[in-house]
Design a protein around this motif. Sequence first.
Motif, mmCIF file in Angstrom:
data_model
loop_
_atom_site.group_PDB
_atom_site.id
_atom_site.type_symbol
_atom_site.label_atom_id
_atom_site.label_comp_id
_atom_site.label_asym_id
_atom_site.label_seq_id
_atom_site.Cartn_x
_atom_site.Cartn_y
_atom_site.Cartn_z
ATOM 1 N N UNK A 89 0.723 -1.330 0.111
ATOM 2 C CA UNK A 89 0.097 0.049 -0.123
ATOM 3 C C UNK A 89 0.872 1.081 0.067
ATOM 4 N N UNK A 90 2.035 1.283 0.749
ATOM 5 C CA UNK A 90 2.678 2.322 1.065
ATOM 6 C C UNK A 90 3.493 2.685 -0.482
ATOM 7 N N UNK A 91 3.946 1.548 -0.969
ATOM 8 C CA UNK A 91 4.550 1.684 -2.308
ATOM 9 C C UNK A 91 3.615 2.122 -3.471
ATOM 10 N N UNK A 92 2.579 1.502 -3.469
ATOM 11 C CA UNK A 92 1.802 2.069 -4.366
ATOM 12 C C UNK A 92 1.437 3.562 -4.247
ATOM 13 N N UNK A 93 0.885 3.787 -3.003
ATOM 14 C CA UNK A 93 0.529 5.302 -2.910
ATOM 15 C C UNK A 93 1.732 6.112 -3.295
ATOM 16 N N UNK A 152 -0.007 11.489 10.858
ATOM 17 C CA UNK A 152 0.954 12.366 10.544
ATOM 18 C C UNK A 152 1.555 12.830 9.263
ATOM 19 N N UNK A 153 0.633 12.744 8.161
ATOM 20 C CA UNK A 153 0.854 13.352 6.772
ATOM 21 C C UNK A 153 0.509 14.834 6.892
ATOM 22 N N UNK A 154 0.705 15.466 5.630
ATOM 23 C CA UNK A 154 0.206 16.886 5.366
ATOM 24 C C UNK A 154 -1.322 16.834 5.425
ATOM 25 N N UNK A 155 -1.746 17.853 6.155
ATOM 26 C CA UNK A 155 -0.906 19.030 6.693
ATOM 27 C C UNK A 155 -0.561 18.875 8.137
ATOM 28 N N UNK A 156 -0.661 17.825 8.649
ATOM 29 C CA UNK A 156 -0.156 17.667 10.079
ATOM 30 C C UNK A 156 1.167 16.991 10.213
ATOM 31 N N UNK A 157 2.118 17.238 9.325
ATOM 32 C CA UNK A 157 3.260 16.853 9.262
ATOM 33 C C UNK A 157 4.375 17.206 10.089
ATOM 34 N N UNK A 158 4.060 18.325 10.934
ATOM 35 C CA UNK A 158 5.016 19.344 11.652
ATOM 36 C C UNK A 158 5.775 18.145 12.620
ATOM 37 N N UNK A 159 5.228 16.982 13.253
ATOM 38 C CA UNK A 159 6.121 16.303 13.971
ATOM 39 C C UNK A 159 7.315 15.810 13.285
ATOM 40 N N UNK A 210 -9.200 2.726 -0.440
ATOM 41 C CA UNK A 210 -9.933 4.005 -0.759
ATOM 42 C C UNK A 210 -9.720 5.086 0.367
ATOM 43 N N UNK A 211 -9.837 4.353 2.004
ATOM 44 C CA UNK A 211 -9.643 5.127 2.941
ATOM 45 C C UNK A 211 -8.358 5.879 3.008
ATOM 46 N N UNK A 212 -7.357 5.032 2.595
ATOM 47 C CA UNK A 212 -5.955 5.522 2.662
ATOM 48 C C UNK A 212 -5.844 6.539 1.495
ATOM 49 N N UNK A 213 -6.538 6.715 0.490
ATOM 50 C CA UNK A 213 -6.441 7.556 -0.522
ATOM 51 C C UNK A 213 -6.719 8.901 -0.163
ATOM 52 N N UNK A 214 -7.691 8.851 0.740
ATOM 53 C CA UNK A 214 -8.487 9.952 1.276
ATOM 54 C C UNK A 214 -7.084 10.927 1.796
ATOM 55 N N UNK A 215 -6.172 10.417 2.639
ATOM 56 C CA UNK A 215 -5.310 10.991 3.184
ATOM 57 C C UNK A 215 -4.247 11.270 2.372
ATOM 58 N N UNK A 271 -4.626 11.831 -0.995
ATOM 59 C CA UNK A 271 -5.068 13.271 -1.647
ATOM 60 C C UNK A 271 -4.833 14.414 -0.837
ATOM 61 N N UNK A 272 -5.439 14.345 0.554
ATOM 62 C CA UNK A 272 -5.424 15.538 1.208
ATOM 63 C C UNK A 272 -3.894 15.915 1.712
ATOM 64 N N UNK A 273 -3.131 14.840 1.705
ATOM 65 C CA UNK A 273 -1.726 15.334 1.959
ATOM 66 C C UNK A 273 -0.955 16.112 0.744
#
Lengths: 304, 1080, 202, 224
Positions: A26-30, A199-206, A263-268, A270-272
Amino acid sequence: METSLVLKIAYAALSLFIAFNYGILLGATTYRIRARVQGRLGIRLYQPYLDIIKNNAKRTSISHGIMFYLGPIFRITGGVGTFLFIPMIYGSVVFSNFSFAGDVLLVLYFIFFGQLGMALGAGEGGHPYSAIGVSRGLAQMTAFEVPFTLAIIALAVQHNTLSITEIIAAQQGGILNWSLFTNPAATAAALIAFLGMNMGNPFSVVTAPQEIPIGPPVEYHSNYLGLLQTNRSIFNSAKLILFMNLFFGGATNLIVMIIKTFLIYMITVIIGVAFPRFRVEQSIRFFLVVPTLIGLVGLVIALW
Amino acid sequence: MVSPIYLIVIPLAVAFFISFFDRLGRGLSLTLFYAGLIALTAISGSWLLSTVTGIIGSEGAIGGQLSQAAGTLVFTAGLEPPLSIALAMGPQEAFFLFFANLAGLGAAVVLGRRMAAESVTAMVLFLMVMLGAQGLVMTLDLFNLFVFLEISSIATYSLIALERSRGSMSAGFKYIIAGGIASALFLIGTIYLYRIAGSLAIADIIAAQPAAAGMAGVTAVFLLTAALLIELKPFPANGWALDVYQSVQSGVVSVIAVVNSAAVLFALYKVFPMLPAPLTNALLWIGITTFFASNLIGLRQSSVKRMLGYSSSAQIGLLISVLALSAMYGWSGRLQVIVFASIFFGHIFSKAGLFWLTEVQEERGWKGWSGPRAAGGVLLLAVFIAALAGLPPFPTFWAKWVLVKSIILQQPLVVAMLLLGSLCEAVYLLRWFGRTVHLRRTAAASWNTPARIALPAAAAAILLTVGGVIAGLAADVEPLMFLPLAAGLVLGLLVWLPSRLQGFIAAALVTAAGALFIPQMQGMASVFALVFYGGGLLMLIATLYKRQDSPGFYPLFAALVLSLGSLIQATGLLEFFLAWEIMTFSSYFLILLGREAEKPALNYATFSVGGAFVLMSGMALMAAVLPPEIFQGSLIAAQVSAEPLLAAAPGIIGQGRDVFAVAPNGFLGGLAFTLIAIGFLTKIGAAGLHIWLPDAYAEANDDVTPLLSAVLSKAGIFGLMLFVLLFPAALFSWFNLPFVLRWVGVLTAFFGTLMAVFEEDIKRVFAYSSMGQLGYIVLAVGLLNQLGWTTALYLTVIHLLFKGMLFLTATAVIDRTGTRQMYRMGGLIKNMPISFISALIAIIALSGVPPLAGFGGKWLLYNALTANNYVLLAAVAFFSSTIAFLYLFRFIYTVFLGQLKIEHRRVREAPAALLLPQVVFILALMAVSMFPNLLIQPLQSALAMFPADAGWQNGTMVSSIGYWNGSAVMWITMSVFILMLLWLLFVQRKPQPVSQFNIVFAAERPERPETTHYGYNFFAPYRKALGFLVTPLAGRFWHRIAEVTGSIGGAARRIYTGNGQTYALHILLFVTILYFLIAR
Amino acid sequence: MNTSYQYSYTNIEELLEILVEKGFIAPATEQQHATVIGRRQVQSSDLAFVTVAPEAARHLILDLRDRFGFTHLVLLTAVDYIEEGKFLLTYLLHNYELHHDIGVQVPIGREAAEAGASMESIHDLWAQAGTYQRELKEMFGIDFPGSPRVDEPFILEGWDEVPPMRREFDTKQYSETTYFPRPGRSTNDPADYMRQKLYPKE
Amino acid sequence: MSTDINKEDTQTQQESIRQVVEAMGEYPGAADASDPQLFCEARPKVEKPFRGVFEKFLNWARANSLWVLGFGTGCGAIELRPLMTSRFDASRFGVAGRPTPRQSSVFIIGGYASVKTLKRIVRSYEQMQNPKFVIALGSCTINGGMYWDSYNTINRIDQYIPVDVYITGCMPRPEAILAGFVKLQELIKAGRGEKANEYAEHFDWYKANQKKVIKDWDMPDYNW
């Protein structure tokens, strides 16, 4: 229908194996999808495996002390444990994991196990960036847990149970029974919280690679890093499965699971790719206002 | 039996002959002087003994009509009045005289040096003062009363003027003015009364009922009363008296404040029966106003003597109002004895003792009053102040309790003024005491107490203690309830032993008490008993790490732990309150032992005493509004008899009973419960009432704080749960109290946790953390169902474990590094590995992360909340519990991880005494984590009075909505952890151990640990985002209240101009206005 | 027109005149070498240079700052006039109201005393001057007694040779002896190269 | 509201910092580098590779997972940026940037290295974990380039740390750098990417060279 302990462990190992590989692919695909958006080819699909092998094949490593050494182990125990307490496939004996050990509250709190251990290990590394990263991470975590909790409480009240299996059961029988449709506000709040959790964008400041190299794991390398990467894929799967179970009706077989979690992962994803990064206090304020209000609406829906 | 006439004759004779003997030598005259005083004391003492035993002999028990029951009448010159002086000697007279004479004797001893140095006149005048007092008490004749009043007054102001300082001359003159006015009024009144009654004998006049004889009679009685009243220094006509107190030597003041006032008071007591009702009523208000206003003004006093003067004035006011009350409600017998005699007794000895002690440093204000050098001197000071402030076991404590309980329904305003005044008094007395202790420690000049002061003061202290205990026993308090005090006393006597040995003895005492009492408990009570005794014992063991002695530490510690046990033992409201107060003051003194603890301890005392008074009024109200069949007999009888419902309290807890089925008692019941709840919440440190908490925890000695947080704070929880069980009906009878309780609890949790995040001081972090954790418990208590209460008990136990570990770790770290600022530590893991493990386990448990037992608390709480649809509460509680991660991680990171400071390299592991309790806690915690049912099942069975709402299936706890198998979680987690560890060990080549600066530091090398350790203001962004929530609103509110109170006191003080004319005007105006008020 | 200061002037010549008139600098001399005291040069309508003696420099700079409005120290630098045995310090000041610059040039002896070249510090006038002075100390060895941290290394860590900006320091030689020059290196000077290409016969 | 808080906050912070500074007294300067409690003093060891197919497999994984340390040491760093863009897309080769030497396996020396930078290069190189590879860009790293006679810029980087691949040019274009990566991959796959062991083997020689030019050596001999 009691399953023997040995069999249970074997089943759990199987589903863990599936979750690990699924998480990696999944990670590689995204990544590849993201690369394609940017007009690149991106990494090979099996690149994450190589990275993990490479890191485990490093010949030297250092240790800042016992806690530093144990940090990644805590982390992966947290990830694996979290996964094991979530039933993966609804109604399946093989993929029910160890969900008999506790309800959603257990999962909610077990997520902290790995984070806490990791933070401690990073702390013993003695690097100030680790501490800064942890400080940011914890601060942000307290904030996104609020809408997430509101959503989970809403579900619990709505279905009158805290058991994940029963929450899935309550969503069976058609797409309109999903929490997504029975309580869209709670789902929305939880999904926004999910962004923070990943912790993806926009909350990736960590992990903010540009400012504080990569935050907490700045001192981790070699085999430690290998463990952390392994954990990331498992933990990612676990979170996705949890969200799928709670809000998207769960899955009755592996294929449905893969489609839904993807599909759920795609939400993050896309927003990321679409948003820049918040500062910590901005994301805290954001989480405590917008998603929290949505979560409160979700509560009202649940109680009503 | 020696005739009472000798009480008159001896001082007269001695005074007459003493100047002759003085010619022969000062030694001789002094001998004669003291012999005379001893004779007075002895005679009155023998009369007291005989009358009291007479009563006991005749009636079998105290309780009958005391007056004249076993006394005697004496007529001088063998003639009947009016030709002779008729003197009476009954138990009351004997009581007054004996103690007044004893105080006089003490004063004479204190004044010994002066008596030896000055002219013989001083002795003569002193004797005349004593003579006046004897006469005032014994005479039965109005005119004689006048004569003795005059003798007493003239002697007094001569004595004052004898000092020959400008101030004392002026004070004496003011005294003469006041006395003159009083005498004139008295004489006029006497004349009128003689005109009405045809007799000067008080009994005849009373029989003639002058007040009923029209306006003239009322006026006459009024004038008489006003005269006596002026002598008793009512507010605001008491400026002259304060000047006297301030400008005259303390020994003399003690005579004026104690002997004179007592005598005049008795005179007032004698004429009380002739007073008309409005006058009695007026006296009540004058008395209580004097009490309240004097104490309020006392807050702003800087001079110790003047402050004590205000206190005297206040106490006399209280006595006047008690007289009025007993006349209004026809109190007699035991009630009168307990209230009036106790206050009187407590007042004379504590006040005399204080005046004596101040004699050496009498010119100083309280801010510079450094106190006695010897520990014994401080102990005396503590005893007198405690006695004056009404702390147990001193007489005033019982008196106040009974008083409040008797009049709370009839005179709520009086109760309010009484309690507020008492609070002010306690504040300024304890403020003074705290400063003294502080100055003493900071090695400012403190003084030796000469034997002439120490001996009488010690005698007074012993008397106060004995008297107090007797009064307590008379109030039917179980002797067992005095165990904490006795233990404290025993250890106090062993203060010469090495500190560690004392510690062992204390530990043995606590162990013995625990072993004795815990098996007797059942149900909920045994849980708390285990927490109190077990936790107390472990904390006590932990204190053994200390290397330097701290006198008074172990007595107080033992008293504190045992008083917590007594809370559970209590079978009545009074006993409960007694234990509560012992706990309060012993913890106050313990906190005061801290180096910088002067202010925090005062804050703590203020809130504790205030909370205790609120609690007391709530209890009194509760006792008053409960149906009479529960409290047998009248209200007045209720105060001393054991309350049957409460008697069964430990029994109720743990036995099945549908507790919420009692009919509501209406508004008063609800109000009473609210007051009680506020009292407990103050101790818990609920949001808004918490401002004492961080400072007190932080500034208390490092070995006290663990006890305060882990054990002591549970007292409030115990009280709350106990009273919910006792008076369940009152919970809903006014408003939905549990609703408020829940929200108070969750907000306490939230704000406590949030405030902990922003602290730098390790102890303050845990202080706020404790506040937060107790907030969860309050929330759980407010749920009023089995799951909720299981949560409350579970958290109580678990909080003891992990907060004990955390505070002990903090103690160890502070002890080893010498700082409390977390950012100054760091990297201690290698030096203190066991402490680190303890801290690690504790923070995992506190944060509620599975698989440790903390998660059990969270699971129970959220199940209880969600099952009842308390969704908002659950959300806020969850938010708070995530915020807890912040300060927990910050603590463990900043202290144990990160960069070790160079100056901390030689830091060693914590002392064994500190580690031992931690190991016990760890084992207990791990056991409970592995097998949650070990703890939860007994708790559930202890709460069988609630319908069961969660069960067990094969080690899985199942509530109506969720399930949790703690053992399974533990096994799974452990297995995965070990597997992963094995994997890492297998694939990794041996890692190179590196040092603290071997970090990737942007290609630089770190310069110093201080600049590499990210520790200060750890959550800066969090502060930016949510810092506005921790604006100290509550602190500002209470600060403003204190300011306003102080300014009112300061403003009221302005009426005392120091000008004799003004004072005379005050007196005249006071009398005139009073007259018009009465005559209307 | 600057009004808020004691002396007002409109153009840079006027400024120089006022300076001479009020005795801040000596009257004009012939156009001479920059290191000669009394030299004045108006470079453009907003830039001028004056050369003053080391003893007078600080006073002049202070006056320029407080009385003429040159509130900004643009830079402080040095030039090595090894032939004359002098360093020429240049304090470049800026006036924010008129946007004029004036360079105060101060010749100091290269080896004035045993301690080497030295100049009065102006770190108390502009805090940032301390940084310039540290740099000058490191690069030229010019001392500024009293300047904060002036003896600490500035950018060269642990330099123990002659200060590298001094002209007696041979950087090529230093590099060759220190930095393992790779053998076989050839240089193609463009002039030589073109000459050989165009006029191969020569 | 919030600005007030921030202001107050800043004030209290400043106050506390002032207190800390006062408590510390005069700033004591950097702590001693030879302090064994601060810095590990162990020498690097030659880590023997495994043998046979297994090592070949591992080398294949290493070659295809090149994590580059994000440390731009010279002007060549600007040529690295385009590598990640869509035009060149180095991620195809398994190349990825990494912000910390601990996690990186490839160190790219981006051109001229002043003595001051060299010190940081050595430190970062030593903090990378074995096996590790170095790619040196441009003439400056080969012979000093245009800085050949500078008093403060080294001429040959291989005197100080071992170099696997040199890429010539001033500066080399991204294509050249990609070619360099491919070359490096070939080397690794061939089992010749053992320069880290070489460094450990000739540690004293390297260290002597380093110390010759880095004069204020306030680090331990080997930066773990």
